[in-house]
Design a protein around this motif. Structure first.
Motif, PDB file in Angstrom:
ATOM      1  N   GLN A  40      39.685  21.866  56.627  1.00 29.37           N
ATOM      2  CA  GLN A  40      39.850  20.483  56.171  1.00 29.37           C
ATOM      3  C   GLN A  40      41.299  19.995  56.223  1.00 29.37           C
ATOM      4  N   THR A  41      42.249  20.915  56.014  1.00 27.59           N
ATOM      5  CA  THR A  41      43.648  20.488  55.848  1.00 27.59           C
ATOM      6  C   THR A  41      44.644  21.162  56.783  1.00 27.59           C
ATOM      7  N   GLY A  42      44.266  22.286  57.376  1.00 23.91           N
ATOM      8  CA  GLY A  42      45.214  23.059  58.163  1.00 23.91           C
ATOM      9  C   GLY A  42      46.001  24.046  57.336  1.00 23.91           C
ATOM     10  N   ARG A  43      45.947  23.936  56.010  1.00 29.91           N
ATOM     11  CA  ARG A  43      46.591  24.917  55.133  1.00 29.91           C
ATOM     12  C   ARG A  43      45.721  26.164  55.085  1.00 29.91           C
ATOM     13  N   THR A  44      46.320  27.311  54.857  1.00 24.60           N
ATOM     14  CA  THR A  44      45.565  28.557  54.974  1.00 24.60           C
ATOM     15  C   THR A  44      44.886  28.996  53.675  1.00 24.60           C
ATOM     16  N   GLU A  72      46.431  33.712  64.357  1.00 31.57           N
ATOM     17  CA  GLU A  72      45.390  33.227  65.270  1.00 31.57           C
ATOM     18  C   GLU A  72      44.955  34.329  66.225  1.00 31.57           C
ATOM     19  N   ALA A 122      52.109  32.224  62.148  1.00 32.49           N
ATOM     20  CA  ALA A 122      50.847  31.519  62.396  1.00 32.49           C
ATOM     21  C   ALA A 122      50.223  31.906  63.729  1.00 32.49           C
ATOM     22  N   GLU A 136      41.379  25.525  55.219  1.00 31.15           N
ATOM     23  CA  GLU A 136      42.039  25.466  56.528  1.00 31.15           C
ATOM     24  C   GLU A 136      41.308  24.497  57.458  1.00 31.15           C
TER      25      GLU A 136
END
Length: 372
Positions: free
Chosen positions: A211-215, A48, A44, A209
């Motif tokens: 909205q949820t942090g999932r990719t 970034e 992760a 991502e």
């Protein structure tokens, strides 16, 4: 007699989720023997860092420019690729002399075809030193020097595969749904046409991502619970990109993400899946004829909501839609396999791009060879 080489292709796409590694044996022409595949996900923190590389690249005007921080990221990316090659060779028991060449895409951080500018970070000579293998890299630049859009490059490989699938009188179209989607049409007469078709996974991934942090939306489950918001879909599908007869290649930033307040999580994901599917169909209207069969590869084929939308639209126009697996391929591996194929073509001095794929003035080869 044509030389058959063993090549490893390395692809890091616009989704920036990891490195695809695939092996083929090929003469760079019609002989293709597909080998193993490995996906190596990025951590992760490094993902970034790659996003940061996009920001750092925006002001650049020369593809060779590497401000200090961007250069650091380039070297990190190269090290990730070296480790991926090592992991691949260990996993599949490949000795040091079993591979003839690496095809290294690098990471596209800026693509402005209208300005004749494309930047892929990744240090080919450093990768050659780290792996002990010859590396062909920077495969887009020569196309742009000769007036092309620098993309897509995969059609040469799709065309080589298509002959095994086509029946008499049938046109086939490969659809690669990555961050950006692209089409490769192969007519019954062997004619090739290819271009980017519009947003693929990138908008969906960005939305989920945010909205949820999932990719990403696994399997299209989130979108499957939502409904299409027509006004939002129209905002994308009425883009000037879908009008006019001149096709152009796209950058990840050409279509802006949805704003958080514009939709619920589920409705946003469903709307963007609809946009991805409708983009393919709208752009396919610029093909020489409607294909009999679409073969879908790339991560988007795993989004059931997107695939259901696309299948319904295509079937309404008399075409069938197959996943790469249903057609006998590995949909995760095809793009990396293409980069291996293109590396061998580069070594042979064969064209990588054509007037009907990138708009280049005449067929041209490309790539730079780095040796250990």
């Amino acid at each position: 007699m044509d030389v058959i080489r063993t090549a490893i292709g390395l692809m890091s796409g616009t989704s920036m989720d990891g490195i695809d590694v695939a092996l083929i044996r090929t003469d760079g022409r019609g002989f293709i023997e597909r080998g193993p595949f490995l996906g190596v996900p990025y951590e992760a923190d490094f993902r970034e860092r790659l996003k940061r590389a996009l920001e750092l690249s925006r002001p650049l005007t020369d593809r060779r420019e590497r401000p200090a921080e961007l250069r650091e990221i380039e070297l990190e990316l190269t090290e990730w690729h070296a480790l991926a090659v090592t992991a691949f060779r260990q996993r599949f028991g490949l000795s040091a002399d079993a591979v003839d060449v690496l095809g290294f895409h690098g990471q596209t951080v800026l693509h402005r075809p209208d300005e004749g500018l494309t930047i892929q970070i990744g240090d080919g000579p450093q990768l050659a030193r780290r792996t002990g293998l010859p590396v062909v890299y920077d495969m887009r630049a020569n196309d742009m020097v000769h007036g092309g859009q620098g993309a897509p490059l995969v059609p040469a490989y799709h065309a080589a595969l298509a002959g095994k699938l086509q029946q008499a009188g049938e046109a086939v179209c490969f659809v690669n749904i990555g961050g950006i989607s692209n089409l490769t049409y192969i007519g019954a007469d062997g004619r090739i046409a290819a271009f980017d078709s519009g947003p693929g996974n990138a908008l969906i991934d960005q939305w989920v991502e945010m909205q949820t942090g999932r990719t990403y939306d696994p399997g299209g489950e989130i979108g499957g619970r939502g409904k299409v918001i027509p006004a939002l879909a129209a905002r994308y599908l009425e883009s000037p990109f879908f009008r006019g007869n001149v096709r152009r290649s796209l950058d990840r930033g050409d279509f802006a993400p949805l704003r958080p307040e514009e939709a619920s999580l589920e409705d946003g994901a469903r709307t963007l899946a609809h946009v991805a599917a409708a983009s393919i169909v709208k752009s396919a209207g610029f093909l020489p004829e409607s294909p009999s069969t679409y073969i879908v590869c790339g991560g988007g084929r795993l989004n059931a909501t997107l695939m259901a939308e696309f299948s319904a639209m295509a079937e309404g126009l008399g075409s069938r839609v197959l996943s790469a697996e249903a057609a006998g391929f590995d949909g995760d591996a095809l793009e990396a396999e293409a980069w291996a194929y293109l590396a061998v073509r580069s070594l042979e001095g064969l064209p990588l791009t054509f007037p009907s794929t990138t708009g280049v003035a005449s067929p041209v080869t490309g790539g730079v060879l780095a040796t250990p």
